[in-house]
Design a protein around this motif. Sequence first.
Motif: not given
Lengths: 112, 113
Positions: B64-76
């Motif tokens: 909730d404090k540090f949401p992370i996305s990792r949509p593909n292998l080169t980006f976050s």
Amino acid sequence: DQQVKQNSPSLSVQEGRISILNCDYTNSMFDYFLWYKKYPAEGPTFLISISSIKDKNEDGRFTVFLNKSAKHLSLHIVPSQPGDSAVYFCAASETTGNQFYFGTGTSLTVIP
Amino acid sequence: SAVISQKPSRDICQRGTSLTIQCQVDSQVTMMFWYRQQPGQSLTLIATANQGSEATYESGFVIDKFPISRPNLTFSTLTVSNMSPEDSSIYLCSVQPFYNEQFFGPGTRLTVL
């Protein structure tokens, strides 16, 4: 609890002399150790590493020594150059895991 | 090696707002990490972000404090939510393209007023 410790926050050395940076760890499961160098406004860059099966690894002017019984490693830079002035972090990991545990860093200043 | 860029390089934010930090890698990597370095402290791992799965958070850090996305292998992306002055830190992403070798981005220096 800090598993990797660098007790000297700063170190000053004359150009041409040896710089010795020290690092202690508490977790006996650590078996891979690294040194990173960090300039201001940049991310840490890998410098040198050592596996626990060795007690010394050398790369040019940089040598890392590992004393497993004392849970201590050190980085020697010989001869020190002004461009070596940076913050040095030691890090440790278990080969079975991916997490690196970092020390708080030692700021090295090499005086011309 | 891997070349990593982060945006923004620095920001000054107001208390209660959120900031999203982007991390771009020049090659495809499975394992990506987010670290925080508070003033005078060591680099502390926030979470591990692998593509295709939920991020794994370390003790003391929550989604909730540090949401992370990792949509593909080169980006976050890492979002610092509902910021307070205690969140003032350098935030770094790193990748591990090879076993036991991590490469770091240049970091994002965050100041929360």
